[in-house]
Design an enzyme around this catalytic site. Structure first.
Site, mmCIF file in Angstrom:
data_model
loop_
_atom_site.group_PDB
_atom_site.id
_atom_site.type_symbol
_atom_site.label_atom_id
_atom_site.label_comp_id
_atom_site.label_asym_id
_atom_site.label_seq_id
_atom_site.Cartn_x
_atom_site.Cartn_y
_atom_site.Cartn_z
ATOM 1 C CD GLU A 112 -1.249 -0.133 3.684
ATOM 2 O OE1 GLU A 112 -1.897 0.894 3.900
ATOM 3 O OE2 GLU A 112 -1.368 -1.172 4.353
ATOM 4 C CB CYS A 167 -2.609 -4.558 6.331
ATOM 5 S SG CYS A 167 -1.974 -3.056 7.086
ATOM 6 C CB THR A 226 1.072 1.814 15.712
ATOM 7 O OG1 THR A 226 0.451 2.883 14.991
ATOM 8 C CG2 THR A 226 0.529 1.784 17.122
ATOM 9 C CG HIS A 272 -2.973 -6.954 10.349
ATOM 10 N ND1 HIS A 272 -1.772 -6.669 9.765
ATOM 11 C CD2 HIS A 272 -3.559 -5.762 10.632
ATOM 12 C CE1 HIS A 272 -1.639 -5.349 9.671
ATOM 13 N NE2 HIS A 272 -2.710 -4.784 10.197
ATOM 14 C CE LYS A 291 -6.978 -3.064 22.047
ATOM 15 N NZ LYS A 291 -7.602 -2.667 23.294
ATOM 16 C CG ASN A 348 1.301 -2.096 10.995
ATOM 17 O OD1 ASN A 348 1.401 -3.145 10.356
ATOM 18 N ND2 ASN A 348 0.199 -1.366 10.989
ATOM 19 C CB SER A 383 -7.612 -0.117 7.007
ATOM 20 O OG SER A 383 -7.292 -0.283 8.350
HETATM 21 P P1 HMG Z 1 -4.051 6.179 21.799
HETATM 22 O O1 HMG Z 1 -5.390 6.824 21.826
HETATM 23 O O2 HMG Z 1 -2.873 7.066 21.910
HETATM 24 O O3 HMG Z 1 -3.883 5.095 22.925
HETATM 25 O O4 HMG Z 1 -3.935 5.390 20.413
HETATM 26 P P2 HMG Z 1 -4.936 4.562 24.005
HETATM 27 O O5 HMG Z 1 -5.290 5.649 24.930
HETATM 28 O O6 HMG Z 1 -6.046 3.813 23.308
HETATM 29 O O7 HMG Z 1 -3.985 3.537 24.770
HETATM 30 C C1 HMG Z 1 -3.519 2.395 24.141
HETATM 31 C C2 HMG Z 1 -3.506 1.272 25.175
HETATM 32 O O8 HMG Z 1 -2.535 1.576 26.163
HETATM 33 C C3 HMG Z 1 -4.828 1.127 25.927
HETATM 34 O O9 HMG Z 1 -5.034 -0.262 26.134
HETATM 35 C C4 HMG Z 1 -4.563 1.833 27.248
HETATM 36 O O10 HMG Z 1 -5.362 1.366 28.327
HETATM 37 C C5 HMG Z 1 -3.107 1.458 27.455
HETATM 38 P P3 HMG Z 1 -6.490 -0.917 25.858
HETATM 39 O O11 HMG Z 1 -7.429 -0.277 26.830
HETATM 40 O O12 HMG Z 1 -6.845 -0.573 24.442
HETATM 41 O O13 HMG Z 1 -6.280 -2.367 26.040
HETATM 42 N N1 HMG Z 1 -2.378 2.378 28.347
HETATM 43 C C6 HMG Z 1 -1.497 1.960 29.271
HETATM 44 N N2 HMG Z 1 -1.076 0.726 29.610
HETATM 45 C C7 HMG Z 1 -0.135 0.627 30.603
HETATM 46 N N3 HMG Z 1 0.357 1.708 31.251
HETATM 47 C C8 HMG Z 1 -0.034 2.959 30.934
HETATM 48 C C9 HMG Z 1 -1.011 3.119 29.899
HETATM 49 N N4 HMG Z 1 -1.602 4.194 29.346
HETATM 50 C C10 HMG Z 1 -2.442 3.724 28.379
HETATM 51 N N5 HMG Z 1 0.482 4.010 31.565
HETATM 52 C C11 HMG Z 1 -4.086 3.721 18.737
HETATM 53 C C12 HMG Z 1 -3.815 3.994 20.219
HETATM 54 C C13 HMG Z 1 -3.813 2.246 18.464
HETATM 55 C C14 HMG Z 1 -5.542 4.034 18.402
HETATM 56 C C15 HMG Z 1 -3.127 4.609 17.881
HETATM 57 O O14 HMG Z 1 -1.793 4.256 18.130
HETATM 58 C C16 HMG Z 1 -3.392 4.514 16.378
HETATM 59 O O15 HMG Z 1 -4.239 5.233 15.865
HETATM 60 N N6 HMG Z 1 -2.654 3.628 15.661
HETATM 61 C C17 HMG Z 1 -2.832 3.450 14.200
HETATM 62 C C18 HMG Z 1 -4.111 2.682 13.871
HETATM 63 C C19 HMG Z 1 -4.035 1.200 14.177
HETATM 64 O O16 HMG Z 1 -2.974 0.636 14.389
HETATM 65 N N7 HMG Z 1 -5.220 0.535 14.157
HETATM 66 C C20 HMG Z 1 -5.283 -0.890 14.392
HETATM 67 C C21 HMG Z 1 -6.480 -1.549 13.728
HETATM 68 S S1 HMG Z 1 -6.589 -1.146 11.977
HETATM 69 C C22 HMG Z 1 -5.353 -2.148 11.251
HETATM 70 O O17 HMG Z 1 -4.836 -3.031 11.864
HETATM 71 C C23 HMG Z 1 -4.962 -1.816 9.847
HETATM 72 C C24 HMG Z 1 -3.633 -1.091 9.676
HETATM 73 O O18 HMG Z 1 -2.554 -1.990 9.866
HETATM 74 C C25 HMG Z 1 -3.562 -0.424 8.298
HETATM 75 C C26 HMG Z 1 -3.828 -1.275 7.053
HETATM 76 O O19 HMG Z 1 -4.690 -2.119 6.988
HETATM 77 O O20 HMG Z 1 -3.162 -0.943 6.068
HETATM 78 C C27 HMG Z 1 -3.477 0.023 10.684
#
Ligand code: HMG
Length: 417
Positions: free
Chosen positions: A83, A115, A158, A250, A259, A305, A338
């Site tokens: 991609e 992906c 990520t 993935h 999850k 990733n 995605s």
């Molecule tokens: P965020 O909002 O900064 O993080 O973004 P958060 O607040 O959701 O925290 C992440 C986790 O850390 C949470 O765990 C928190 O509780 C924990 P969860 O509740 O989800 O289990 N946390 C802590 N743990 C321990 N100690 C602490 C602490 N503080 C918080 N102190 C987000 C996270 C993944 C959304 C962001 O990084 C993002 O947008 N990433 C890119 C999108 C992505 O990876 N999406 C995944 C699904 S889509 C996919 O897989 C396709 C993709 O590969 C693309 C394609 O297909 O080409 C992305």
């Protein structure tokens, strides 16, 4: 008995530099445990402009072909799933075909759906061989990408980059795929996308996690129905997902695999009419995750990733760690792109898998990297894509690598040996 078809050999290419996630967290004023535990990340690969998708794809392919022991003249198909291509018209596969000097008499093209693009290539190759159209030839499928969200964005921890090349053949030495036994799920959603002309992806992060979980539910149920119908797994006796020795998902970040596994177990329980008691099931899922999923996350946690290659990075890490004890056992694989489309499928670990994965030299490739500081990472991230002349790290040897070296007459130029 039908001939087995699947992944015969694998080659990995990753950038020469990486950052430590605790250091990145500190630089961003974030509690390090958020990145290391909340996301499950230890290190993140950093690609400089010379290490573009073509350079990574060509290196991974060269390594996979060397590990396969297969005569290049037997290649009939080359597909690159990506991609993050380098041209709107000329595919990455075409550059790789030229850089490796592959035979002229073969099909060469790219596949794209975020992906999932790599798995689209794997399925096309497997079904090409199964249909008889391959006529004894083999396929090379490369999954190659640079994952960029940008500095100081929620997606920043990520990111990652790399390529996994797979030789797909009859009588595979790594993994025999259960041909025709898969489940797919697709929906038109804007969870993650990259508009034309942009290097950084747009993403609705939390929504994207939900889209992934919706997709895995439908895809897993489709696979499970066909696997039971074909007698690959028993219809009764415990959770269906527990009849798989391991599951590779993935992995956009390692915690996502956990999850996903909770969601798959939830599908099994609810479809069996059992109540979902979150507290009890979360504890059981944690134990199951430790055995069935965690062994596939070691490499992902150290690279990040790599989009299309992420599922196969998980598979490579799993086989590198455990192939010897998994021979003859079935593993599940979930590919998510995605946008979105996805597929759950399965395969059986081949008798020669331990020897074959050793030929991929994964530990050696990881050990050759150089850790860089956060200011150095930030400097590389803002370089224009046509500024490849960052010196290789001090401990690197250029032997066998490919590198983007600039544009001449609107044509991308590569150096390689
Ligand atoms: P965020 O909002 O900064 O993080 O973004 P958060 O607040 O959701 O925290 C992440 C986790 O850390 C949470 O765990 C928190 O509780 C924990 P969860 O509740 O989800 O289990 N946390 C802590 N743990 C321990 N100690 C602490 C602490 N503080 C918080 N102190 C987000 C996270 C993944 C959304 C962001 O990084 C993002 O947008 N990433 C890119 C999108 C992505 O990876 N999406 C995944 C699904 S889509 C996919 O897989 C396709 C993709 O590969 C693309 C394609 O297909 O080409 C992305």
């Amino acid at each position: 008995m039908q001939a087995q078809i699947g992944i015969h050999a694998l080659g990995l290419a990753i950038p020469r530099r990486y950052v430590d996630m605790e250091a990145l967290a500190r630089a961003r004023g974030v509690e390090p445990a958020k990145y290391t535990q909340g996301l499950g990340a230890r290190e993140m690969a950093v690609a400089e402009p010379g290490e573009d998708t073509v350079a990574l794809a060509a290196l991974a392919a060269r390594r996979a072909l060397a590990a396969s022991g297969i005569d290049r003249e037997r290649l009939g198909l080359l597909i690159v799933g990506t991609e993050t291509g380098v041209d709107h018209s000329k595919p990455v596969a075409s550059f790789v075909h030229g850089l490796l000097g592959l035979p002229q008499a073969m099909r060469v093209y790219d596949t794209q759906h975020a992906c999932y693009g790599g798995t689209a290539g794997v399925m096309a190759a497997v079904e090409w061989i199964a249909s008889g159209a391959a006529d004894g030839r083999v396929a090379l499928v490369i999954c190659a990408d640079i994952a960029r969200y940008g500095l100081r964005t929620p997606g920043e921890p990520t990111q990652g980059a790399g390529a996994v090349a797979l030789v797909i053949a009859n009588d595979p030495a790594l993994l025999a795929i259960d041909v025709g036994v898969s489940g797919a799920a697709s929906s038109h959603v804007h969870d993650f996308w990259r508009p034309l002309g942009r290097r950084e992806a747009q993403v609705d992060g939390h929504y994207s996690v939900q889209c992934y979980l919706d997709a895995v539910s439908t895809a897993y149920r489709g696979w499970r129905r066909r696997a039971i119908d074909r007698g690959l797994i028993a219809a009764t006796g415990g959770l269906a997902s527990e009849r798989l020795a391991r599951l590779c998902y993935h992995v956009p970040f390692c915690r996502m695999a956990r999850k996903a596994h909770v969601q798959v177990r939830r599908c099994d329980l609810e479809d069996a009419g059992a109540p979902w008691e979150a507290e009890v099931e979360d504890a059981a899922a944690l134990v199951a995750h430790g055995v069935q999923v965690e062994p596939s996350l070691g490499l992902c946690a150290r690279i990040g990733n790599i989009y299309t290659g992420s599922l196969y990075l998980g598979l490579a890490g799993l086989l590198d760690a455990q192939a010897g004890s998994l021979v003859g056992q079935r593993i599940g694989l979930f590919s998510y792109g995605s946008g979105c489309t996805s597929e759950f499928f399965s395969g059986v670990v081949a008798p020669d898998a331990a020897a074959q994965i050793a030929a991929a030299n994964i530990a050696e490739i990881l050990a050759a990297r150089e850790r860089i500081t956060i200011p150095e990472y930030e400097r590389i991230m803002v370089l224009p894509p046509t500024a490849p002349l960052v010196p290789w790290p001090s401990n690197a040897s250029d032997a066998g690598d490919f590198r983007f070296v600039g544009v001449s007459n609107h044509q991308r130029q590569y150096a390689g040996r």
